[in-house]
Design a protein around this motif. Structure first.
Motif, PDB file in Angstrom:
ATOM      1  N   TYR A 107      -1.090 -17.100   6.387  1.00  0.00           N
ATOM      2  CA  TYR A 107      -1.484 -18.526   6.053  1.00  0.00           C
ATOM      3  C   TYR A 107      -2.990 -18.882   5.864  1.00  0.00           C
ATOM      4  O   TYR A 107      -3.580 -19.239   4.853  1.00  0.00           O
ATOM      5  N   LEU A 108      -3.658 -18.341   7.009  1.00  0.00           N
ATOM      6  CA  LEU A 108      -5.347 -18.628   7.116  1.00  0.00           C
ATOM      7  C   LEU A 108      -5.847 -17.932   6.046  1.00  0.00           C
ATOM      8  O   LEU A 108      -6.673 -18.360   5.385  1.00  0.00           O
ATOM      9  N   PHE A 109      -5.437 -16.698   5.838  1.00  0.00           N
ATOM     10  CA  PHE A 109      -6.026 -15.789   4.731  1.00  0.00           C
ATOM     11  C   PHE A 109      -5.758 -16.304   3.408  1.00  0.00           C
ATOM     12  O   PHE A 109      -6.726 -16.411   2.403  1.00  0.00           O
ATOM     13  N   ALA A 110      -4.662 -16.909   3.009  1.00  0.00           N
ATOM     14  CA  ALA A 110      -4.225 -17.638   2.015  1.00  0.00           C
ATOM     15  C   ALA A 110      -5.117 -18.849   1.502  1.00  0.00           C
ATOM     16  O   ALA A 110      -5.441 -19.036   0.285  1.00  0.00           O
ATOM     17  N   LEU A 111      -5.727 -19.458   2.654  1.00  0.00           N
ATOM     18  CA  LEU A 111      -6.175 -20.580   2.347  1.00  0.00           C
ATOM     19  C   LEU A 111      -7.858 -20.353   1.871  1.00  0.00           C
ATOM     20  O   LEU A 111      -8.323 -21.099   1.012  1.00  0.00           O
ATOM     21  N   ILE A 112      -8.220 -19.141   1.824  1.00  0.00           N
ATOM     22  CA  ILE A 112      -9.412 -18.609   1.340  1.00  0.00           C
ATOM     23  C   ILE A 112      -9.386 -17.564   0.562  1.00  0.00           C
ATOM     24  O   ILE A 112     -10.317 -17.149  -0.031  1.00  0.00           O
ATOM     25  N   GLY A 113      -7.972 -17.734  -0.226  1.00  0.00           N
ATOM     26  CA  GLY A 113      -7.744 -16.670  -1.357  1.00  0.00           C
ATOM     27  C   GLY A 113      -7.729 -15.331  -1.197  1.00  0.00           C
ATOM     28  O   GLY A 113      -7.704 -14.465  -2.310  1.00  0.00           O
ATOM     29  N   ILE A 114      -7.381 -15.040  -0.097  1.00  0.00           N
ATOM     30  CA  ILE A 114      -6.951 -13.546   0.282  1.00  0.00           C
ATOM     31  C   ILE A 114      -5.549 -13.427   0.264  1.00  0.00           C
ATOM     32  O   ILE A 114      -4.846 -13.852   1.535  1.00  0.00           O
ATOM     33  N   THR A 115      -5.012 -12.577  -0.348  1.00  0.00           N
ATOM     34  CA  THR A 115      -3.521 -11.951  -0.287  1.00  0.00           C
ATOM     35  C   THR A 115      -3.259 -10.713   0.023  1.00  0.00           C
ATOM     36  O   THR A 115      -4.361  -9.792   0.009  1.00  0.00           O
ATOM     37  N   LEU A 116      -2.140 -10.247   0.601  1.00  0.00           N
ATOM     38  CA  LEU A 116      -1.829  -9.010   0.955  1.00  0.00           C
ATOM     39  C   LEU A 116      -1.607  -8.055  -0.128  1.00  0.00           C
ATOM     40  O   LEU A 116      -0.710  -8.292  -0.756  1.00  0.00           O
ATOM     41  N   PRO A 117      -2.452  -6.948  -0.026  1.00  0.00           N
ATOM     42  CA  PRO A 117      -2.176  -6.184  -1.282  1.00  0.00           C
ATOM     43  C   PRO A 117      -1.130  -5.049  -0.778  1.00  0.00           C
ATOM     44  O   PRO A 117      -0.650  -4.990   0.281  1.00  0.00           O
ATOM     45  N   SER A 118      -0.817  -4.223  -1.902  1.00  0.00           N
ATOM     46  CA  SER A 118       0.300  -3.327  -1.791  1.00  0.00           C
ATOM     47  C   SER A 118      -0.292  -2.191  -0.846  1.00  0.00           C
ATOM     48  O   SER A 118      -1.327  -1.790  -0.813  1.00  0.00           O
ATOM     49  N   GLN A 119       0.655  -2.159   0.212  1.00  0.00           N
ATOM     50  CA  GLN A 119       0.206  -0.954   1.277  1.00  0.00           C
ATOM     51  C   GLN A 119       0.745   0.318   1.080  1.00  0.00           C
ATOM     52  O   GLN A 119       1.973   0.462   0.395  1.00  0.00           O
ATOM     53  N   THR A 120      -0.318   1.309   0.768  1.00  0.00           N
ATOM     54  CA  THR A 120       0.107   2.904   0.365  1.00  0.00           C
ATOM     55  C   THR A 120       1.366   3.406   1.337  1.00  0.00           C
ATOM     56  O   THR A 120       2.213   3.892   0.743  1.00  0.00           O
ATOM     57  N   ASN A 121       0.982   3.218   2.198  1.00  0.00           N
ATOM     58  CA  ASN A 121       2.343   3.647   3.348  1.00  0.00           C
ATOM     59  C   ASN A 121       3.782   3.036   3.055  1.00  0.00           C
ATOM     60  O   ASN A 121       4.611   3.759   2.903  1.00  0.00           O
ATOM     61  N   GLN A 122       3.528   1.786   2.912  1.00  0.00           N
ATOM     62  CA  GLN A 122       4.969   0.934   2.605  1.00  0.00           C
ATOM     63  C   GLN A 122       5.620   1.327   1.211  1.00  0.00           C
ATOM     64  O   GLN A 122       7.008   1.706   1.032  1.00  0.00           O
ATOM     65  N   THR A 123       4.563   1.642   0.310  1.00  0.00           N
ATOM     66  CA  THR A 123       5.083   1.846  -1.187  1.00  0.00           C
ATOM     67  C   THR A 123       5.640   3.375  -1.191  1.00  0.00           C
ATOM     68  O   THR A 123       6.653   3.595  -1.823  1.00  0.00           O
ATOM     69  N   SER A 124       5.105   4.188  -0.435  1.00  0.00           N
ATOM     70  CA  SER A 124       5.674   5.619  -0.263  1.00  0.00           C
ATOM     71  C   SER A 124       6.999   5.523   0.317  1.00  0.00           C
ATOM     72  O   SER A 124       7.829   6.227  -0.213  1.00  0.00           O
ATOM     73  N   LEU A 125       6.948   4.692   1.369  1.00  0.00           N
ATOM     74  CA  LEU A 125       8.240   4.848   1.967  1.00  0.00           C
ATOM     75  C   LEU A 125       9.392   3.874   1.357  1.00  0.00           C
ATOM     76  O   LEU A 125      10.340   4.557   1.074  1.00  0.00           O
ATOM     77  N   ASP A 126       9.140   3.088   0.555  1.00  0.00           N
ATOM     78  CA  ASP A 126       9.933   2.411  -0.477  1.00  0.00           C
ATOM     79  C   ASP A 126      10.730   3.438  -1.298  1.00  0.00           C
ATOM     80  O   ASP A 126      11.867   3.494  -1.769  1.00  0.00           O
ATOM     81  N   ALA A 127       9.589   4.122  -2.026  1.00  0.00           N
ATOM     82  CA  ALA A 127       9.995   5.100  -3.125  1.00  0.00           C
ATOM     83  C   ALA A 127      10.967   6.057  -2.489  1.00  0.00           C
ATOM     84  O   ALA A 127      12.129   6.625  -3.050  1.00  0.00           O
ATOM     85  N   MET A 128      10.793   6.701  -1.242  1.00  0.00           N
ATOM     86  CA  MET A 128      11.569   7.772  -0.503  1.00  0.00           C
ATOM     87  C   MET A 128      13.039   7.072  -0.134  1.00  0.00           C
ATOM     88  O   MET A 128      13.896   7.463  -0.272  1.00  0.00           O
ATOM     89  N   PHE A 129      12.952   5.728   0.315  1.00  0.00           N
ATOM     90  CA  PHE A 129      14.219   5.151   0.593  1.00  0.00           C
ATOM     91  C   PHE A 129      15.085   4.823  -0.454  1.00  0.00           C
ATOM     92  O   PHE A 129      16.368   5.125  -0.426  1.00  0.00           O
ATOM     93  N   ASP A 130      14.685   4.667  -1.644  1.00  0.00           N
ATOM     94  CA  ASP A 130      15.319   4.502  -2.688  1.00  0.00           C
ATOM     95  C   ASP A 130      16.339   5.836  -3.015  1.00  0.00           C
ATOM     96  O   ASP A 130      17.395   5.825  -3.487  1.00  0.00           O
ATOM     97  N   ARG A 131      15.686   7.091  -2.846  1.00  0.00           N
ATOM     98  CA  ARG A 131      16.378   8.169  -3.158  1.00  0.00           C
ATOM     99  C   ARG A 131      17.208   8.619  -2.033  1.00  0.00           C
ATOM    100  O   ARG A 131      18.190   9.184  -2.162  1.00  0.00           O
ATOM    101  N   PHE A 132      16.604   8.611  -0.756  1.00  0.00           N
ATOM    102  CA  PHE A 132      17.465   9.013   0.393  1.00  0.00           C
ATOM    103  C   PHE A 132      17.452   7.828   1.619  1.00  0.00           C
ATOM    104  O   PHE A 132      16.925   8.033   2.338  1.00  0.00           O
ATOM    105  N   PRO A 133      18.499   6.921   1.229  1.00  0.00           N
ATOM    106  CA  PRO A 133      18.665   5.841   2.387  1.00  0.00           C
ATOM    107  C   PRO A 133      19.001   6.158   3.557  1.00  0.00           C
ATOM    108  O   PRO A 133      18.238   5.712   4.644  1.00  0.00           O
ATOM    109  N   LEU A 134      19.817   6.992   3.762  1.00  0.00           N
ATOM    110  CA  LEU A 134      20.496   7.419   5.295  1.00  0.00           C
ATOM    111  C   LEU A 134      19.350   8.169   5.985  1.00  0.00           C
ATOM    112  O   LEU A 134      19.070   7.954   7.239  1.00  0.00           O
ATOM    113  N   LEU A 135      18.600   9.032   5.406  1.00  0.00           N
ATOM    114  CA  LEU A 135      17.571   9.929   5.980  1.00  0.00           C
ATOM    115  C   LEU A 135      16.482   8.968   6.462  1.00  0.00           C
ATOM    116  O   LEU A 135      15.991   9.059   7.431  1.00  0.00           O
ATOM    117  N   MET A 136      16.171   7.915   5.453  1.00  0.00           N
ATOM    118  CA  MET A 136      14.840   7.022   5.884  1.00  0.00           C
ATOM    119  C   MET A 136      15.253   6.194   6.806  1.00  0.00           C
ATOM    120  O   MET A 136      14.352   5.878   7.673  1.00  0.00           O
TER     121      MET A 136
END
Length: 223
Positions: A107-136
């Motif tokens: 909320y505080l960062f949003a007040l000054i116009g800063i938003t959360l960018p896409s996180q590389t680590n999370q993006t990679s995990l999401d891609a692997m999760f879509d293919r191998f959900p049980l393993l992930m």
């Protein structure tokens, strides 16, 4: 018997002792071993006909790594006066405090116009999760919390000292290896790491940090 949490603020590490410490090499092993899972996902993508077999083999290897990690934790409990149990309410309290802190920060960062960018680590995990959900799910919710807490909230701090500064430095390294993007990424992972570290030190239990980590990762998967 050593007393858990009787740590000075700072202690100069001896390089000879550090590189001769078994904890350093245990930390390297448990840090690198979960990297087999992204490799398994990649191989499964290349050879989809063997995906089920690769999944089963990766989970079996993960169970072996998990067993080794728990054996080391139990051994360290005998060497140090760590609490053997965990208190569930404080674990949930730490998790809720982390969520509140993250919400306020966003909320505080949003007040000054800063938003959360896409996180590389999370993006990679999401891609692997879509293919191998049980393993992930196994890796994210079970294996990663155990191995990462063992490495960053136990083995590395003791390799470097141990001291309160070594615990903080190791947790900062934990944040860095997740490749956060932007000030909000660093802040988000910093809040998370602070919560894990507080649980570990407050309850004098490695399992307390693991428990908060499991709850956090489970919440992230479900969200």
């Amino acid at each position: 018997m050593k007393t858990a949490n009787s740590y000075p603020l700072f202690r100069w590490p001896s390089l000879k002792k550090m590189f001769g410490s078994r904890e350093l090499y245990q930390a390297i092993f448990f840090f690198l071993s979960p990297q087999l899972f992204p490799i398994a996902v990649m191989i499964g993508t290349w050879y989809p006909g063997y995906a089920s077999l690769i999944n089963a083999a990766a989970i079996l290897i993960g169970l072996i790594i998990l067993t080794l990690a728990i054996r080391i934790i139990r051994k360290r409990q005998n060497e140090h006066s760590y609490a053997r149990g965990i208190r569930i309410r404080p674990v949930l309290g730490v998790f809720i405090c982390c969520i509140i802190a993250l919400t306020i920060m966003t909320y505080l960062f949003a007040l000054i116009g800063i938003t959360l960018p896409s996180q590389t680590n999370q993006t990679s995990l999401d891609a692997m999760f879509d293919r191998f959900p049980l393993l992930m799910i196994f890796m994210i919710v079970i294996l990663a919390p155990v191995t990462e807490e063992l490495v960053f909230r136990e083995l590395l701090p003791h390799t470097l000292g141990p001291s309160l500064i070594s615990f903080i430095a190791s947790s900062l390294l934990f944040v860095a290896i997740h490749s956060p993007s932007g000030i909000m990424g660093w802040s988000s992972y910093g809040i998370m790491a602070a919560g894990f570290l507080f649980a570990r030190l407050n309850q004098r239990s490695i399992y307390a940090g693991i428990a908060v980590h499991v709850v956090w990762n489970l919440f992230s998967v479900l969200a």
